[in-house]
Motif scaffolding. Structure first.
Motif, PDB file in Angstrom:
ATOM      1  N   ARG A 160       1.025  -1.281  -0.572  1.00 23.46           N
ATOM      2  CA  ARG A 160       0.258  -0.121   0.015  1.00 23.46           C
ATOM      3  C   ARG A 160       0.506   1.428   0.088  1.00 23.46           C
ATOM      4  O   ARG A 160       0.374   2.021  -0.810  1.00 23.46           O
ATOM      5  N   LEU A 161       1.727   1.079   0.786  1.00 22.36           N
ATOM      6  CA  LEU A 161       2.684   2.652   0.840  1.00 22.36           C
ATOM      7  C   LEU A 161       3.910   2.589  -0.844  1.00 22.36           C
ATOM      8  O   LEU A 161       3.720   3.702  -0.632  1.00 22.36           O
ATOM      9  N   GLU A 162       3.592   1.094  -1.278  1.00 21.65           N
ATOM     10  CA  GLU A 162       4.705   1.367  -2.185  1.00 21.65           C
ATOM     11  C   GLU A 162       3.431   2.421  -3.219  1.00 21.65           C
ATOM     12  O   GLU A 162       4.114   3.297  -4.617  1.00 21.65           O
ATOM     13  N   ARG A 163       2.773   1.728  -3.415  1.00 20.84           N
ATOM     14  CA  ARG A 163       1.296   2.249  -4.037  1.00 20.84           C
ATOM     15  C   ARG A 163       1.280   4.028  -3.867  1.00 20.84           C
ATOM     16  O   ARG A 163       0.394   4.760  -4.985  1.00 20.84           O
ATOM     17  N   THR A 164       0.807   3.932  -2.748  1.00 22.01           N
ATOM     18  CA  THR A 164       0.612   5.157  -2.145  1.00 22.01           C
ATOM     19  C   THR A 164       1.570   6.346  -2.917  1.00 22.01           C
ATOM     20  O   THR A 164       2.092   7.385  -3.106  1.00 22.01           O
ATOM     21  N   ASN A 165       3.086   6.128  -2.361  1.00 18.90           N
ATOM     22  CA  ASN A 165       4.346   6.999  -3.246  1.00 18.90           C
ATOM     23  C   ASN A 165       4.304   6.940  -4.367  1.00 18.90           C
ATOM     24  O   ASN A 165       3.972   8.048  -5.391  1.00 18.90           O
ATOM     25  N   GLU A 166       3.732   6.109  -5.777  1.00 19.23           N
ATOM     26  CA  GLU A 166       3.829   5.836  -6.832  1.00 19.23           C
ATOM     27  C   GLU A 166       2.924   6.889  -7.674  1.00 19.23           C
ATOM     28  O   GLU A 166       2.782   7.708  -8.491  1.00 19.23           O
ATOM     29  N   LEU A 167       0.901   6.835  -6.777  1.00 18.29           N
ATOM     30  CA  LEU A 167      -0.162   8.036  -7.123  1.00 18.29           C
ATOM     31  C   LEU A 167       1.076   9.715  -6.643  1.00 18.29           C
ATOM     32  O   LEU A 167       0.546  10.288  -7.313  1.00 18.29           O
TER      33      LEU A 167
END
Length: 299
Positions: free
Chosen positions: A12-19
């Motif tokens: 989830r953190l990785e996905r948030t960083n991508e966004l």
């Protein structure tokens, strides 16, 4: 916390960083946008007084198209990395119906005409609230990053504060005052920057109209009764155009007419009579008497 939960949190953190990175990249490539907000009443009064020596619109012609283009060019220089959203042109009109001049301005590209009302004294009503509404809405929706505001009324302070509250920068543009100042000090204190256009900038867009002369100036002057009838005729047209609400505004001032109304009455009477009444105080009183008598007859 087991390995599976840790893995889910990490994903989830990785996905948030991508966004976030995608959003930042989009913001970085989005050009800044500016808009120009013009209080036409201020422009006519200030530029007319500076160039033609009068605030009376009937005494001069304003090349609105040329002036708007000059404002756009100036903004293009100041906001070099920004694109123009549009020019907002705020003016007053009877019953908010466009005059031919306002209609021609509305047809210009990248120009939006917004109309307040004109009261019986030819004073604009509702223009400041329109400016505030547009400034606040555009700033709130991030449609503009900079606003060039051309005006001078203290009532515009709330519009400036509203736009700044949403992160927009407001730049106050003014026209050089013939003497003293023509912009309220509280407004000067609130804006992010100031710029003043001088006589050389304004002169190409103002042309003073020639003084009207009449062919029958050498003829005997009209009678008081004739002039009184002219006054009543003008009052009938005035009432038909403006309505009883405007008449109600005038009545408390009887027997005196507000300056703009009195001036309109005199000019229209001179056109109908085809002669000047400027040197005939008795006839001017008869003209006003006829105007008031018709209005009072409608009560």
């Amino acid at each position: 916390m087991n390995d599976a939960e840790i893995a889910r949190i990490a994903a989830r953190l990785e996905r948030t960083n991508e966004l976030l990175q995608r959003m930042l990249a989009e913001v970085a490539t989005t050009p800044s946008t500016h808009a120009i907000f013009v209080d036409a009443g201020y422009v006519y009064a200030a530029a007319g007084l500076l160039v033609a020596g009068t605030e009376d619109r009937r005494a001069f012609d304003l090349d609105a198209e040329g002036l708007i283009e000059a404002f756009i060019d100036k903004a293009r220089t100041i906001f070099a990395d920004s694109r123009l959203l549009r020019v907002y042109w705020y003016d007053g009109a009877r019953r908010r119906i466009h005059t031919p001049e306002q209609q021609s301005i509305a047809e210009l590209p990248d120009v939006k005409v917004r109309l307040g009302n004109l009261n019986a004294n030819n004073q604009q009503k509702g223009v400041d609230s329109l400016i505030r509404s547009d400034l606040e809405s555009l700033a709130r929706h991030r449609a503009i990053s900079d606003a060039a505001l051309i005006g001078g009324d203290e009532d515009l302070v709330s519009a400036v504060e509203a736009a700044q509250g949403y992160g927009a920068r407001v730049h106050l543009w003014g026209i050089e005052a013939a003497e003293g100042g023509n912009q309220a000090e509280p407004l000067l204190w609130e804006v992010d920057s100031r710029r003043t256009f001088d006589l050389d900038f304004c002169r190409p867009y103002i042309t003073r109209r020639p003084v009207t002369t009449y062919e029958n100036e050498g003829a005997p002057p009209p009678s008081r009764d004739e002039v009184r009838l002219i006054g009543a005729r003008i009052a009938a047209n005035w009432l038909g155009e403006r309505g009883r609400a405007a008449m109600a505004e005038l009545l408390p001032g009887h027997p005196y007419l507000p300056g703009p109304v009195d001036q309109d009455l005199l000019i229209e009477a001179e056109q109908l009579l085809q002669r000047s009444l400027r040197g005939h105080a008795v006839l001017r009183r008869a003209l006003r008497d006829g105007f008031w008598q018709h209005l009072e007859s409608q009560l």
